[in-house]
Structure formats: C-alpha cells, structure tokens
Design an enzyme around this catalytic site. Structure first.
Site, PDB file in Angstrom:
ATOM      1  NE  ARG A  61      -3.134   0.165   3.016  1.00 50.36           N
ATOM      2  CZ  ARG A  61      -2.568   0.573   4.157  1.00 50.36           C
ATOM      3  NH1 ARG A  61      -2.148   1.816   4.281  1.00 50.36           N
ATOM      4  NH2 ARG A  61      -2.427  -0.249   5.177  1.00 50.36           N
ATOM      5  CE1 TYR A 114     -13.905  10.796 -17.398  1.00 48.59           C
ATOM      6  CE2 TYR A 114     -13.702  10.803 -15.019  1.00 48.59           C
ATOM      7  CZ  TYR A 114     -14.007  10.151 -16.196  1.00 48.59           C
ATOM      8  OH  TYR A 114     -14.401   8.844 -16.159  1.00 48.59           O
ATOM      9  CG  ASP A 187      -6.786  15.276 -16.297  1.00 47.67           C
ATOM     10  OD1 ASP A 187      -6.101  14.668 -17.147  1.00 47.67           O
ATOM     11  OD2 ASP A 187      -7.845  14.802 -15.833  1.00 47.67           O
ATOM     12  CE  LYS A 212     -10.106   7.142 -19.447  1.00 49.39           C
ATOM     13  NZ  LYS A 212     -10.362   8.462 -18.925  1.00 49.39           N
TER      14      LYS A 212
HETATM   15  C1  LIG Z   1     -10.909   9.068 -17.848  1.00 50.46           C
HETATM   16  C2  LIG Z   1     -10.449  10.364 -17.346  1.00 50.46           C
HETATM   17  C3  LIG Z   1     -10.230  10.575 -15.985  1.00 50.46           C
HETATM   18  C4  LIG Z   1     -10.525   9.518 -14.952  1.00 50.46           C
HETATM   19  O1  LIG Z   1      -9.698   8.424 -15.084  1.00 50.46           O
HETATM   20  P1  LIG Z   1     -10.067   6.951 -14.549  1.00 50.46           P
HETATM   21  O2  LIG Z   1      -8.872   6.158 -14.882  1.00 50.46           O
HETATM   22  O3  LIG Z   1     -11.311   6.529 -15.275  1.00 50.46           O
HETATM   23  O4  LIG Z   1     -10.336   7.087 -13.088  1.00 50.46           O
HETATM   24  C5  LIG Z   1      -9.742  11.792 -15.575  1.00 50.46           C
HETATM   25  N1  LIG Z   1      -9.487  12.777 -16.467  1.00 50.46           N
HETATM   26  C6  LIG Z   1      -9.697  12.624 -17.779  1.00 50.46           C
HETATM   27  C7  LIG Z   1      -9.391  13.746 -18.705  1.00 50.46           C
HETATM   28  C8  LIG Z   1     -10.196  11.420 -18.271  1.00 50.46           C
HETATM   29  O5  LIG Z   1     -10.406  11.276 -19.582  1.00 50.46           O
END
Ligand SMILES: *Cc1c(COP(=O)(O)O)cnc(C)c1O
Length: 398
Positions: A61, A114, A187, A212
C-alpha cells in the site's frame, strides 16, 4: 535519448536510477512483483524503511517494485523529479487534490473537466468545507479574478474533456505562483507525455488517467501523478497510504507494456484524427467540430504553442438533429465501438451529455458547450479511410 527511445529502453532508465536491481537477473520484459509484503534486511533497516517508504519496499500500500518502475518511467517522460502510480485516474486526481486542500480552502477549476472530477470538487469536497469557483480557464485572467485569499489550488484540464478547449498552462502557472503556496494541477490525460509536458510549463503536478493513452489497450485502470519529489512524497504519505488507491503490480505491468508503443500509437492516432476532423468539418450534417488541430478551433493557437508532435486523438462533434440524430449514428457505426473511455488503439464513440458528463445539470452542460447533439470520438489506429467511411454511412442514415 529521445522520447521514442526512452519508451523502450526502460531497463536503462531503471537501472541507472535504481542500482540494486542489477543483482536481479536481467529480463527483457520486467517481471511482475506479485507480492504484498517485502522481507526486510534486519531490525534497523525495518525501522528506517518504515519511516522512509520512498527509499525501499515495505508493504504494497506504500509502493512496490512494479509500480515503482512505472513511476520512474513516467517521471522521466514528464520531466518531473518523481511520480506516483494509483489505481485509477480519479485515484490520482483525488490524491493530488487532497494533498493541496483542507477545510476552509478554496479551489478554482475549469468549467470543462472530466465528469467525475467535477463531482469530486462540486459535490464531494464541498461536504468537507472546501469551496470552489468554476471558470473558463482558456482566459487566464478569469483564473486571476477567481482567486480568493483562501485559494490553495487551481485545477486545469487541457485539452479539456469533452470540448477540447485548450488552456495556457504557462500563463496560468505564472498567476498561481504569484501567491505563496498555491498549487497548479494539470490533467494532461488527453495529451499524454508525448504531446505535452505541463511540468516544463510551470505546473506543480501533472495527473493522468493512465487507463487511457499511457496503457492504450483498454486493459488496465490506472492513474499517475508527477511533480517535485517533495509534493509526490506527500501524495504517497499520508494520502495514498490512508485512502489506499494503490495500483496493483499486474496493472502497473500492463501500463508499462502499453507505454512501449505510446509514441508510435500517438503518431498514427494524431494523423488519423486530423483526417477525421477535416472530414467532419465539411460534412453537411455536422454543426461544429471540436478538435484543437483545426484552425477553426478557438484555442488552436495555444494548442500549437504548448503541445508537440500533434494534437491528439480526441474530438467532439455536434450532429444536426440533436439526440435523435445521435441515436441514429451511434446505433449504426460499425468500425467505431459504442463505449465510454478513450485513448485505446481502437476507435470509440460516446455521447458526453448522457455518459461521461451525466452528473452535470443541463444548464451547467450548455454553459460548457456540451450540447445534446454532441458525440465524442476517440480515434484509434485503424485505417483513416475506414473510420471516415464508417461515419459517412452512419450520418447518411439521419
Ligand atoms: C478518464 C479520465 C479521468 C478519470 O480516469 P479513470 O482512470 O477513469 O479514473 C480523468 N481525467 C480525464 C481527462 C479522463 O479522460
């Protein structure tokens, strides 16, 4: 070494930074360290490592060798001192945000982000005494105007999901750093480290949904935070330690396998996306295309300034005829899969208002240009002509 070479020669990056591993038999592909706990050398090293978990492995963890290798790779690619791997993008976002916030603090965030990140700031952290202001971050002056004496965090997503608005990271970082202690989190999921490096532009931390583009094959849920070591250490202890969004070794390994082809995938994805965007821009059944690579995109100039190697594989389009037209297209595409998520090798189509951004009220969505007739496309590495033909036949049915 160039980015493309670094992606593949991870063992060199790894062993240079982490000499002890040289004693382990060299493997072409990194092993998966499928263990929860680690045997410590002796009493004194047990005492030391429990207080310095960034310097060795104690319990999974707090970190383990597989996530550690992924962290070193992503830190290197993002030009950051350190990185932290988490169980999902939201695990990374919530951990990074919580490390900057306490009751009574105020956060400024972008009006297009998001959906679940919006929920975190607008509906969850508000229960813990954190207030917020949502602004259009494409104009840095809006960020400056929204800052209050108790603002500790500015959170920006660029390119933004789903309208692909681009915010000027460098200009916003300058504004944020005029205030002592205030942090900027970016992000950068839609760009990946191949197209954009927010730390170079002044961001304090960059977050990714590694689910992604970094993974790229839809096989693992994962998240990353990268930044200065002091900030990443704080994200690890106490925030990851206490909230527990830790990445498992197998998922870390899957992300690393996917990352080897990041640049190669992105080159094809970006070229395909540009062709699809140009096709849609000239299609009579499309009102508007949102792709930062198009000159018609309102923030194309900033995209050109701060992104490199291309403009990514994500775009949205407003289909004439609203929801009924969307239904027709989404039920009739054959190459695109009807699915949320993005950044995979294969192309996906989703309806942002009812899928990724369902938690926003219609008023909030319209104010953010997320209209009922809007589909979001994640362009993959198929033949661009097949993608265009698929959209063309589906649009013809409206
Ligand atoms: C998918 C996404 C997230 C969240 O990510 P997860 O892996 O689904 O928790 C955050 N920011 C953006 C821009 C995303 O496309």
């Amino acid at each position: 070494m160039s980015f493309k070479t670094d992606l593949l020669h991870d063992n060199q990056v790894h062993q240079k930074l982490w000499g002890d591993y040289k004693s382990i038999a060299a493997t072409h592909t990194s092993p998966i360290y499928q263990t929860t706990t680690f045997i410590l050398d002796d009493f004194d090293s047990a005492v030391y490592l429990n207080q310095h978990v960034d310097q060795g492995f104690v319990y999974s963890r707090f970190g383990g060798p597989s996530s550690d290798e992924l962290e070193r790779k992503v830190a290197h690619l993002e030009h950051a001192e350190a990185a932290l791997a988490l169980a999902s993008g939201l695990g990374a976002i919530s951990t990074a945000a919580l490390s900057c916030l306490k009751a009574g603090d105020h956060v400024v965030f972008g009006d297009v982000i998001y959906g679940c990140t919006f929920t975190l700031f607008a509906k969850v952290l508000t229960n813990f005494g954190v207030t917020y202001t949502r602004v259009d971050t494409t104009d840095p002056q809006n960020v400056a105007d929204a800052i209050q004496p108790n603002t500790t965090l500015v959170y920006v997503e660029t390119p933004a999901n789903p309208t692909l608005k681009i915010s000027d990271i460098e200009a916003i970082a300058k504004i944020v750093h005029e205030h002592e202690g205030m942090k900027l989190i970016v992000d950068s999921t839609f760009a990946s480290p191949y197209l954009q490096n927010p730390i170079d532009l002044g961001a304090d931390m960059v977050v990714h949904s590694a689910t992604k583009y970094l993974c790229g094959h839809g096989t693992a849920t994962a998240g990353m935070i990268a930044g200065r070591k002091e900030l990443i250490d704080r994200c690890r202890m106490p925030f990851m330690q206490c909230f527990g969004a830790v990445l498992g070794p197998f998922e870390a390994w899957l992300v690393m396998q996917g990352m080897k082809t990041l640049a190669a995938r992105m080159d094809v994805t970006c070229a395909n996306a540009m062709k699809v965007a140009k096709f849609l821009e000239n299609h009579p059944k499309i009102d508007r295309v949102y792709y930062p690579g198009l000159e018609s995109h309102p923030t194309h100039a900033i995209a050109k300034k701060q992104m490199h190697n291309g403009f990514g594989g994500m775009m949205s389009a407003d289909i004439k005829g609203g929801m009924d037209a969307v239904r027709k297209v989404m039920n009739n595409v054959k190459v695109f899969s009807l699915a949320t998520s993005l950044g995979n090798v294969d192309s996906l189509i989703q309806h942002s208002p009812s899928m990724s951004h369902f938690d926003m009220s219609p008023e909030e969505r319209y104010a953010s240009e997320i209209y009922d007739g809007q589909v979001r496309l994640s362009i993959g590495i198929e033949d661009a002509d097949d993608l265009i033909a698929d959209l063309d036949q589906a649009l013809a049915l409206i």
